[in-house]
Scaffold this motif. Structure first.
Motif, mmCIF file in Angstrom:
data_model
loop_
_atom_site.group_PDB
_atom_site.id
_atom_site.type_symbol
_atom_site.label_atom_id
_atom_site.label_comp_id
_atom_site.label_asym_id
_atom_site.label_seq_id
_atom_site.Cartn_x
_atom_site.Cartn_y
_atom_site.Cartn_z
ATOM 1 N N TRP A 57 15.446 52.712 48.033
ATOM 2 C CA TRP A 57 16.613 53.036 48.597
ATOM 3 C C TRP A 57 17.094 54.465 48.667
ATOM 4 O O TRP A 57 17.020 55.002 47.624
ATOM 5 C CB TRP A 57 17.794 51.987 48.034
ATOM 6 C CG TRP A 57 19.157 52.434 48.786
ATOM 7 C CD1 TRP A 57 19.823 51.501 49.800
ATOM 8 C CD2 TRP A 57 20.403 53.248 48.453
ATOM 9 N NE1 TRP A 57 20.967 52.024 50.073
ATOM 10 C CE2 TRP A 57 21.229 53.082 49.313
ATOM 11 C CE3 TRP A 57 20.267 54.388 47.392
ATOM 12 C CZ2 TRP A 57 22.611 53.915 49.337
ATOM 13 C CZ3 TRP A 57 21.409 55.228 47.373
ATOM 14 C CH2 TRP A 57 22.726 54.905 48.397
ATOM 15 N N ARG A 59 19.979 57.624 50.595
ATOM 16 C CA ARG A 59 21.085 57.921 51.407
ATOM 17 C C ARG A 59 21.277 59.389 51.219
ATOM 18 O O ARG A 59 21.387 59.856 50.068
ATOM 19 C CB ARG A 59 22.284 57.093 51.137
ATOM 20 C CG ARG A 59 22.161 55.502 51.483
ATOM 21 C CD ARG A 59 22.275 55.434 53.010
ATOM 22 N NE ARG A 59 22.506 54.056 53.401
ATOM 23 C CZ ARG A 59 21.368 53.221 53.240
ATOM 24 N NH1 ARG A 59 20.123 53.650 53.026
ATOM 25 N NH2 ARG A 59 21.461 51.780 53.366
ATOM 26 N N ASP A 65 30.646 58.693 48.854
ATOM 27 C CA ASP A 65 30.092 57.570 49.591
ATOM 28 C C ASP A 65 28.606 57.429 49.322
ATOM 29 O O ASP A 65 28.422 55.997 48.872
ATOM 30 C CB ASP A 65 29.873 58.091 51.320
ATOM 31 C CG ASP A 65 31.269 58.235 51.967
ATOM 32 O OD1 ASP A 65 32.517 57.696 51.453
ATOM 33 O OD2 ASP A 65 31.280 58.930 52.920
ATOM 34 N N VAL A 66 27.763 58.039 49.029
ATOM 35 C CA VAL A 66 26.549 57.705 48.753
ATOM 36 C C VAL A 66 26.614 57.466 47.018
ATOM 37 O O VAL A 66 25.518 56.270 46.728
ATOM 38 C CB VAL A 66 25.414 59.026 48.749
ATOM 39 C CG1 VAL A 66 25.354 59.437 50.417
ATOM 40 C CG2 VAL A 66 25.787 60.141 47.877
ATOM 41 N N GLY A 68 29.011 55.806 45.625
ATOM 42 C CA GLY A 68 29.504 54.530 45.800
ATOM 43 C C GLY A 68 28.374 53.406 46.407
ATOM 44 O O GLY A 68 28.272 52.318 45.589
ATOM 45 N N GLU A 69 27.902 53.929 47.306
ATOM 46 C CA GLU A 69 26.697 52.873 47.872
ATOM 47 C C GLU A 69 25.850 52.479 46.830
ATOM 48 O O GLU A 69 25.229 51.443 46.583
ATOM 49 C CB GLU A 69 26.259 53.522 49.162
ATOM 50 C CG GLU A 69 27.008 53.601 50.303
ATOM 51 C CD GLU A 69 26.392 54.094 51.584
ATOM 52 O OE1 GLU A 69 25.114 53.494 51.821
ATOM 53 O OE2 GLU A 69 26.829 55.040 52.219
ATOM 54 N N LEU A 70 25.249 53.535 46.238
ATOM 55 C CA LEU A 70 24.109 53.298 45.201
ATOM 56 C C LEU A 70 24.836 52.440 44.084
ATOM 57 O O LEU A 70 24.074 51.485 43.724
ATOM 58 C CB LEU A 70 23.815 54.545 44.471
ATOM 59 C CG LEU A 70 22.978 54.711 43.283
ATOM 60 C CD1 LEU A 70 21.555 54.087 43.902
ATOM 61 C CD2 LEU A 70 22.612 56.044 42.613
ATOM 62 N N GLU A 72 27.026 50.103 43.996
ATOM 63 C CA GLU A 72 27.222 48.755 44.823
ATOM 64 C C GLU A 72 25.991 47.956 45.201
ATOM 65 O O GLU A 72 25.923 46.806 45.417
ATOM 66 C CB GLU A 72 28.099 48.736 46.139
ATOM 67 C CG GLU A 72 29.606 49.231 45.762
ATOM 68 C CD GLU A 72 30.445 49.586 47.020
ATOM 69 O OE1 GLU A 72 29.885 49.449 48.007
ATOM 70 O OE2 GLU A 72 31.944 49.995 46.619
ATOM 71 N N LEU A 73 24.824 48.621 45.105
ATOM 72 C CA LEU A 73 23.723 47.929 45.238
ATOM 73 C C LEU A 73 23.371 46.760 44.587
ATOM 74 O O LEU A 73 23.710 46.573 43.322
ATOM 75 C CB LEU A 73 22.466 48.783 45.246
ATOM 76 C CG LEU A 73 22.025 49.983 46.259
ATOM 77 C CD1 LEU A 73 20.895 51.038 45.631
ATOM 78 C CD2 LEU A 73 21.781 49.493 47.529
#
Length: 82
Positions: A57, A59, A65-66, A68-70, A72-73
């Motif tokens: 993965w 981003r 943002d990035v 948080g996305e990491l 939440e994976l």
């Protein structure tokens, strides 16, 4: 950390767990890179270079943002949250 290729400073956050490396490189509040790779597929001496073929993965974007996305994976294959 200092990227030797571009001579840019970054703050690095890294989590290594059960063979998975999750890294966020923050260049500024508005520019960051986050990725997940197998531990064997990253060179700890040069975290700025990630082979896209090995990234599980990846981003780029604003730091919050990035990161948080990491976070939440879902867990990597064969891992659990606990």
């Amino acid at each position: 950390m200092k990227d030797r290729m571009t001579c840019v400073n970054a703050v690095m956050f890294r989590r290594v767990w059960k063979g998975t490396n999750e890294t966020v490189l923050a260049y500024s509040e508005s520019e960051a890179l986050a990725y997940r790779v197998r531990q064997d597929d990253v060179d700890p001496a040069d975290p700025f270079v990630v082979d896209p073929d090995h990234a599980l993965w990846q981003r780029g974007g604003e730091f919050l943002d990035v990161a948080g996305e990491l976070l939440e994976l879902p867990p990597a294959p064969d891992h659990s949250r606990f």
